[in-house]
Design a protein around this motif. Structure first.
Motif, PDB file in Angstrom:
ATOM      1  N   CYS A   7       0.824  -1.217   0.000  1.00 41.31           N
ATOM      2  CA  CYS A   7       0.000   0.000   0.000  1.00 41.31           C
ATOM      3  C   CYS A   7       0.854   1.261   0.000  1.00 41.31           C
ATOM      4  CB  CYS A   7      -0.947   0.002   1.200  1.00 41.31           C
ATOM      5  SG  CYS A   7      -2.024   1.457   1.260  1.00 41.31           S
ATOM      6  N   ALA A   8       1.803   1.352   0.920  1.00 41.97           N
ATOM      7  CA  ALA A   8       2.631   2.559   1.006  1.00 41.97           C
ATOM      8  C   ALA A   8       3.430   2.768  -0.269  1.00 41.97           C
ATOM      9  CB  ALA A   8       3.565   2.470   2.208  1.00 41.97           C
ATOM     10  N   GLY A   9       4.038   1.700  -0.779  1.00 45.64           N
ATOM     11  CA  GLY A   9       4.860   1.830  -1.977  1.00 45.64           C
ATOM     12  C   GLY A   9       4.068   2.228  -3.201  1.00 45.64           C
ATOM     13  N   VAL A  10       2.884   1.642  -3.370  1.00 35.91           N
ATOM     14  CA  VAL A  10       2.038   2.014  -4.501  1.00 35.91           C
ATOM     15  C   VAL A  10       1.622   3.476  -4.390  1.00 35.91           C
ATOM     16  CG1 VAL A  10      -0.221   1.641  -5.578  1.00 35.91           C
ATOM     17  CG2 VAL A  10       1.225  -0.314  -4.981  1.00 35.91           C
ATOM     18  N   ALA A  11       1.249   3.908  -3.181  1.00 31.48           N
ATOM     19  CA  ALA A  11       0.894   5.322  -2.980  1.00 31.48           C
ATOM     20  C   ALA A  11       2.046   6.234  -3.354  1.00 31.48           C
ATOM     21  CB  ALA A  11       0.477   5.549  -1.524  1.00 31.48           C
ATOM     22  N   LEU A  12       3.261   5.841  -3.011  1.00 31.58           N
ATOM     23  CA  LEU A  12       4.430   6.659  -3.330  1.00 31.58           C
ATOM     24  C   LEU A  12       4.656   6.751  -4.837  1.00 31.58           C
ATOM     25  CD1 LEU A  12       6.886   5.442  -0.547  1.00 31.58           C
ATOM     26  CD2 LEU A  12       5.915   7.734  -0.770  1.00 31.58           C
ATOM     27  N   VAL A  13       4.550   5.624  -5.526  1.00 35.74           N
ATOM     28  CA  VAL A  13       4.740   5.640  -6.979  1.00 35.74           C
ATOM     29  C   VAL A  13       3.738   6.586  -7.635  1.00 35.74           C
ATOM     30  CG1 VAL A  13       4.562   4.257  -9.086  1.00 35.74           C
ATOM     31  CG2 VAL A  13       5.771   3.343  -7.097  1.00 35.74           C
ATOM     32  N   LEU A  14       2.483   6.502  -7.221  1.00 34.69           N
ATOM     33  CA  LEU A  14       1.455   7.372  -7.811  1.00 34.69           C
ATOM     34  C   LEU A  14       1.713   8.840  -7.475  1.00 34.69           C
ATOM     35  CD1 LEU A  14      -1.719   5.201  -7.065  1.00 34.69           C
ATOM     36  CD2 LEU A  14      -0.382   5.317  -9.179  1.00 34.69           C
ATOM     37  N   ALA A  15       2.095   9.113  -6.221  1.00 34.67           N
ATOM     38  CA  ALA A  15       2.349  10.498  -5.807  1.00 34.67           C
ATOM     39  C   ALA A  15       3.564  11.082  -6.507  1.00 34.67           C
ATOM     40  CB  ALA A  15       2.532  10.561  -4.292  1.00 34.67           C
ATOM     41  N   ALA A  16       4.491  10.214  -6.956  1.00 34.87           N
ATOM     42  CA  ALA A  16       5.704  10.662  -7.637  1.00 34.87           C
ATOM     43  C   ALA A  16       5.533  10.734  -9.145  1.00 34.87           C
ATOM     44  CB  ALA A  16       6.867   9.739  -7.288  1.00 34.87           C
ATOM     45  N   GLY A  17       4.307  10.558  -9.630  1.00 40.93           N
ATOM     46  CA  GLY A  17       4.051  10.689 -11.059  1.00 40.93           C
ATOM     47  C   GLY A  17       4.137   9.405 -11.846  1.00 40.93           C
ATOM     48  N   GLY A  18       4.223   8.262 -11.171  1.00 39.54           N
ATOM     49  CA  GLY A  18       4.348   6.990 -11.862  1.00 39.54           C
ATOM     50  C   GLY A  18       3.034   6.265 -12.012  1.00 39.54           C
ATOM     51  N   LYS A  19       3.122   5.045 -12.528  1.00 35.91           N
ATOM     52  CA  LYS A  19       1.954   4.184 -12.690  1.00 35.91           C
ATOM     53  C   LYS A  19       2.205   2.871 -11.966  1.00 35.91           C
ATOM     54  CE  LYS A  19      -0.502   3.913 -16.324  1.00 35.91           C
ATOM     55  NZ  LYS A  19      -1.011   3.630 -17.709  1.00 35.91           N
TER      56      LYS A  19
END
Length: 279
Positions: free
Chosen positions: A210-222
């Protein structure tokens, strides 16, 4: 999905991740107390203390929220709640117990099933990657974002050591893939641009993602499941329906197509207890 400013939640998550990480390091200074869970997974006194620190801190700061943690008995009431903290107090206990440095503390927040905040702290490296929707991501307080890599052949990819050892190395088509422990840490590294992409061909539990996916999305990733669909959290099932991948927006499509053609459709290297159908 738009939520209110998550500055207070992010500050608390960062502080708790650091406090839990300090507890993990303190336990490493003495012989570890190692036990085993029902399925043979190891657990240490460090896991349990880290869990108490995070659980108590979140309950104090946000008493109206649910907490879903690997080391705390699940309360089905969380399924009816909009805000749920999803926590792995020690992701990759095996790496931790073996004296490695790739383990981490992972604290994520899902709102109505959407991952909106993450704090992933690797105490052995003193590496804090934290961020939230509309706030961006930082690495030790320095703003970061996903890489702009486009060429899959030149991309820096990571995968779990267990998947690699079970035979994934035989179907990697010469790509640059590095096996690492802790999916939470691998996802966070993609968010920070330290790696270009990460994938797992087997279904994963929510605590370490959960945390890692949230970070990827917040950093502009998919970040998606292997069929390209969004990853949702606070679900009744222990694991996602299939594996997942994350990368910058320019690389994600190419990585997804490669996975669907090869590794995601190959089950020979998957542990039979974790086997899933991909269609």
């Amino acid at each position: 999905m738009i939520v209110h400013s998550l500055d207070p939640e992010l500050a608390v998550a960062r502080d708790l991740a650091r406090a839990a990480g300090a507890a993990l390091q303190r336990h490493r200074a003495s012989p570890l107390e190692v036990g085993y869970k029902a399925r043979g997974e190891i657990v240490t006194a460090a896991d349990l203390e880290s869990d108490r620190i995070i659980h108590d801190g979140l309950a104090l700061a946000f008493p109206g929220d649910a907490v879903y943690s690997e080391e705390t008995a699940d309360n089905p009431r969380r399924l009816s709640m909009s805000r749920v903290w999803i926590v792995d107090p020690l992701d990759s206990t095996s790496n931790y117990a073996a004296g490695g440095d790739e383990y981490c503390v992972s604290i994520g927040l899902a709102v109505n099933g959407f991952p909106v905040l993450g704090a992933v702290y690797s105490p052995a490296r003193d590496e804090m990657i934290a961020g939230a929707q509309a706030l961006g991501v930082t690495l030790n307080d320095r703003p970061v974002r996903v890489s702009r890599a486009q060429d899959l052949a030149a991309a820096r990819l990571t995968v779990s050591r267990k998947e690699w050892q079970r035979g994934l190395a035989d179907v990697c088509d010469g790509l640059s893939i590095t096996p690492r422990a802790s999916l939470a840490a691998k996802l966070a590294r993609v968010a920070a641009g330290l790696d270009d992409g990460v994938f797992s061909t087997i279904p994963r539990k929510e605590w370490g993602t959960c945390a890692g996916v949230a970070l990827v999305l917040a950093a502009g990733g998919k970040a998606t499941l292997l069929d390209g669909s969004p990853i949702r959290f606070n679900r009744p099932e222990l694991k996602q329906a299939m594996g997942m991948l994350a990368a910058g927006p320019e690389l994600h499509g190419a990585l997804l197509r490669w996975l669907q053609r090869g590794p995601a459709a190959t089950t020979a290297f998957i542990d039979p207890t974790e086997r899933t159908l991909f269609a």
